[in-house]
Write an enzyme that holds these catalytic residues in place. Sequence first.
Site, short mmCIF file in Angstrom:
data_model
loop_
_atom_site.label_atom_id
_atom_site.label_comp_id
_atom_site.label_asym_id
_atom_site.label_seq_id
_atom_site.Cartn_x
_atom_site.Cartn_y
_atom_site.Cartn_z
N GLU A 115 -67.61 30.21 -29.12
CA GLU A 115 -67.24 28.82 -29.44
C GLU A 115 -66.80 28.70 -30.89
O GLU A 115 -67.30 29.41 -31.76
CB GLU A 115 -68.47 27.91 -29.27
CG GLU A 115 -68.97 27.83 -27.85
CD GLU A 115 -70.27 27.04 -27.74
OE1 GLU A 115 -70.53 26.17 -28.60
OE2 GLU A 115 -71.02 27.32 -26.80
N CYS A 132 -76.63 36.36 -29.88
CA CYS A 132 -77.32 36.62 -31.14
C CYS A 132 -78.67 37.23 -30.82
O CYS A 132 -79.28 36.92 -29.79
CB CYS A 132 -77.53 35.28 -31.87
SG CYS A 132 -78.30 35.44 -33.50
N CYS A 159 -73.30 24.84 -31.88
CA CYS A 159 -72.84 26.00 -31.13
C CYS A 159 -73.85 26.61 -30.18
O CYS A 159 -75.03 26.52 -30.36
CB CYS A 159 -72.32 27.05 -32.09
SG CYS A 159 -70.59 26.76 -32.42
#
Length: 349
Positions: A94, A114, A338
């Site tokens: 994104e 992540c 995000c």
Amino acid sequence: MYINEKEDILSKTPSGLEEYIVSLGYPKFRSKQIFEWMYRGCGFEEMSNLPQKMRAELAEKAYIALPKIRRKLVSEADGTVKYLFELSDGNLIESVLMRYKYGLSLCISSQVGCRMGCRFCASTIDGKIRDLLPSELLGQIIMAGKDAGERVSHIVMMGIGEPLDNYDNVIKFLRLVNLEGGLCIGYRNISVSTCGIVPKILSLAEEGFPITLSISLHAPDDATRSEIMPINNAWGVAALLSACNTYFEKTGRRISFEYTLIAGKNDSVAEAEKLARVLKKYLKNGIHVNLIPLNPVKERAFKTSSKQSAASFCSTLNALGINATIRRTLGPDINASCGQLRRSEKNKE
Ligand code: SAH
């Protein structure tokens, strides 16, 4: 890292691209033409001043890692645009385009997912899939600018991923994004945000880019910070803030601290006082605190601070001589923070 067997030419420097084009037997000037097309967001098929045969050969041997717009949400409230981009291998990331008085600012992702595990964040729920290449970092800016029909002048690395966990590619990207004839974005218009990987902060201080470093602090003490950010078990608040002081001393650049306000967790006046104390203890100068009301993530139990607690937290810091502001939230109607759009798209599949 290879996404496929082809040559990732958008990650190359101008001289690297020239070398590659010459190695295929073409004259040097062709690389300049290709460079210009790529940075305008065009693929080989659109490179009309290149011979047909050369375009076909390039498409076979190389690729341009420009992401495709898979979905685009435009905020009716303020025009903020959220892009869901699809990478060459089908992975999704994104970017968020925000309009300010000074121009367009793009918040870009640095990884697919992540692995940092912050407990309030949507991007880390399924872990990290892979790092983004320099070309894919640039590609987000090129494609958002092309779609907007306007130059993107500011970059914040605050999208999905931890930029300093993808250090080498981020450094290559920082060298490319500034090139004249390319995106030509000034370092003073770039912010890199980190959850606090101390050795990488110290390396970044040596690179000499006059960018702004943002630190996601979110708590003034180790007990609370370790509870919400696992990285704190590796490098605690003291180690992090002394690295920030070194960064400031080496670069002269003010550090921006991000502090997400979570109801009942880190948002009391006592915590604001503790934060002011600890910041002043480690940093002589150059502090700014950005207070961000938590954006609730449905998979997480945390709640946003009330307007009143946020205001008291902010005024406590200001009264103690710490420059702090509550961040204006953009794109409230498009879930602009995000990680959430990517998750909802993945869950649909
Ligand atoms: N990994 C980097 C950059 C990405 S996150 C970092 O940690 O700084 C960008 C910022 O958004 C960070 O400050 C992060 O802590 C914050 N953030 C993440 N999830 C959030 C949420 N649900 N609400 C508000 N801020 C959030």
